[in-house]
Enzyme design. Structure first.
Site, PDB file in Angstrom:
ATOM      1  CG  ASP A 225     -23.419  13.516  17.869  1.00  0.00           C
ATOM      2  OD1 ASP A 225     -24.063  13.449  18.924  1.00  0.00           O
ATOM      3  OD2 ASP A 225     -23.516  14.471  17.074  1.00  0.00           O
TER       4      ASP A 225
ATOM      5  N   GLY B  76     -35.350  11.563   8.399  1.00  0.00           N
ATOM      6  CA  GLY B  76     -36.231  12.144   9.410  1.00  0.00           C
ATOM      7  C   GLY B  76     -37.364  12.940   8.795  1.00  0.00           C
TER       8      GLY B  76
ATOM      9  CG  ASP C 165     -28.479  16.712  17.592  1.00  0.00           C
ATOM     10  OD1 ASP C 165     -27.842  17.644  17.057  1.00  0.00           O
ATOM     11  OD2 ASP C 165     -27.958  15.857  18.319  1.00  0.00           O
TER      12      ASP C 165
ATOM     13  N   PRO D 230     -28.474  16.589   3.184  1.00  0.00           N
ATOM     14  CG  PRO D 230     -27.797  14.841   4.594  1.00  0.00           C
ATOM     15  CD  PRO D 230     -27.265  15.843   3.601  1.00  0.00           C
TER      16      PRO D 230
HETATM   17  N1  SAM Z   1     -24.255  19.070  16.854  1.00  0.00           N
HETATM   18  C1  SAM Z   1     -24.283  19.138  15.467  1.00  0.00           C
HETATM   19  C2  SAM Z   1     -24.272  20.486  14.842  1.00  0.00           C
HETATM   20  O1  SAM Z   1     -25.048  21.381  15.193  1.00  0.00           O
HETATM   21  O2  SAM Z   1     -23.459  20.656  13.936  1.00  0.00           O
HETATM   22  C3  SAM Z   1     -25.267  18.236  14.811  1.00  0.00           C
HETATM   23  C4  SAM Z   1     -24.940  16.854  15.136  1.00  0.00           C
HETATM   24  S1  SAM Z   1     -25.619  15.484  14.395  1.00  0.00           S
HETATM   25  C5  SAM Z   1     -24.101  14.773  13.874  1.00  0.00           C
HETATM   26  C6  SAM Z   1     -26.448  15.954  12.909  1.00  0.00           C
HETATM   27  C7  SAM Z   1     -26.948  14.743  12.159  1.00  0.00           C
HETATM   28  O3  SAM Z   1     -28.120  15.043  11.401  1.00  0.00           O
HETATM   29  C8  SAM Z   1     -25.937  14.151  11.179  1.00  0.00           C
HETATM   30  O4  SAM Z   1     -25.480  12.929  11.641  1.00  0.00           O
HETATM   31  C9  SAM Z   1     -26.741  13.998   9.870  1.00  0.00           C
HETATM   32  O5  SAM Z   1     -26.456  12.791   9.193  1.00  0.00           O
HETATM   33  C10 SAM Z   1     -28.172  14.048  10.401  1.00  0.00           C
HETATM   34  N2  SAM Z   1     -29.167  14.398   9.393  1.00  0.00           N
HETATM   35  C11 SAM Z   1     -29.058  15.334   8.411  1.00  0.00           C
HETATM   36  N3  SAM Z   1     -30.172  15.330   7.657  1.00  0.00           N
HETATM   37  C12 SAM Z   1     -31.008  14.387   8.178  1.00  0.00           C
HETATM   38  C13 SAM Z   1     -32.304  13.916   7.839  1.00  0.00           C
HETATM   39  N4  SAM Z   1     -32.963  14.415   6.778  1.00  0.00           N
HETATM   40  N5  SAM Z   1     -32.853  12.932   8.596  1.00  0.00           N
HETATM   41  C14 SAM Z   1     -32.184  12.416   9.669  1.00  0.00           C
HETATM   42  N6  SAM Z   1     -30.956  12.815  10.017  1.00  0.00           N
HETATM   43  C15 SAM Z   1     -30.375  13.789   9.292  1.00  0.00           C
END
Ligand code: SAM
Length: 277
Positions: free
Chosen positions: A86, A140, A157, A164
């Protein structure tokens, strides 16, 4: 007809938000992605039916996940953000004069795309192609395996430990994070609700402690998340976030975070301390 979005928080508890309008609804390779305009929280990002962030309360989460670690490290030049699609964490990170580069690795390009379009207040650093930011779309977890002794601060984050995000809460990942940090580096991760995710918190705290000599949890009140009380965990090789001297006043304006709040956020209720024993 009234439109509501209901997030299942546990088997026996839901939270519902009345929705004014659906701004986006799509399916990526990883998850269902929605941007909804709600009456209570304004525009919200929702992934697989789980509230991620909202215009009304995002400042609390993003200030706390970025400023606590970045002001604990005396010279956080190289920063890595895992997830954070985000854009709120990078928006806060680039405000630190000491920060020279912020690499960000988000798995889902659709999250970045819709955040840039529908959440401009949160995604401003990504929208402006901020000169400190290098954005990569990728996993990541795999990305961490290639790095050795490179970052001062890593900000995980992530979303919940589902889909994922599961591997971002694993022992193997914490070992890779340790390896990717410089000898005085530190990392932070959002570690869910200390009320609703007790066994998860106990497990990950134990795993992080196995690698990092300084492991500390801190708390913030975030209305959108289950129960309001939300936790973050720092694993640090050298600097202790509880004893660091935070500038007062801060060199930039904030809406939640300040020097006294930094210190008080590490004061844990007894039931939370118990989870970490
Ligand atoms: N503030 C939020 C919460 O605690 O609910 C988290 C926000 S941010 C949108 C989380 C992000 O992590 C998502 O966009 C998701 O696609 C990403 N994400 C999940 N698994 C991931 C991975 N293995 N590598 C990179 N990004 C990842």
């Amino acid at each position: 007809m009234e439109l509501w979005l209901t997030e299942k928080q546990t088997e026996n508890l839901t939270m519902s938000c009345r929705i004014r309008e659906t701004l986006f609804n799509g399916q990526s390779d990883f998850q269902k992605v929605e941007v909804l305009d709600s009456y209570e929280f304004g525009r919200m990002l929702v992934l697989d039916g789980v509230f991620q962030t909202s215009i009304a309360d995002e400042f609390i989460y993003h200030e706390m996940i970025a400023h606590v670690p970045l002001l604990t490290h005396p010279a956080p030049k190289r920063v890595l953000i895992i997830g954070g699609g985000d854009g709120g964490s990078v928006r806060e990170a680039v405000r630190h004069a000491a920060v020279e580069t912020v690499e960000m690795v988000e798995i889902d390009g659709l999250v970045v795309e819709v955040s840039k379009k529908f959440l401009p207040e949160i995604s401003s650093a990504m929208r402006d192609n901020h000169p400190k930011l290098q954005l990569f779309i990728g996993d990541g977890i795999a990305h961490m395996k290639k790095i050795d002794n490179h970052f001062d601060v890593i900000i995980v984050d992530c979303s919940d430990p589902i889909g994922p995000g599961v591997g971002l809460f694993s022992r193997e990942f914490y070992q890779d994070v340790y390896q990717a940090l410089k000898p005085d580096g530190l990392f932070v991760q959002q570690t869910e609700s200390p009320f609703y995710h007790q066994s998860l918190i106990t497990r990950i705290n134990r795993d992080i402690r196995d690698f990092f000599p300084i492991t500390k949890m801190y708390l913030a009140n975030i209305p959108l998340y289950p129960g309001g009380l939300h936790s973050f965990t720092i694993g640090s090789k050298k600097y202790d976030p509880e004893t660091v001297v935070v500038p007062d006043p801060l060199p930039f304006s904030t809406r939640y975070y300040n020097e006294r709040l930094h210190r008080s956020s590490f004061v844990l209720p007894n039931f939370v301390q118990h989870l970490l024993k």
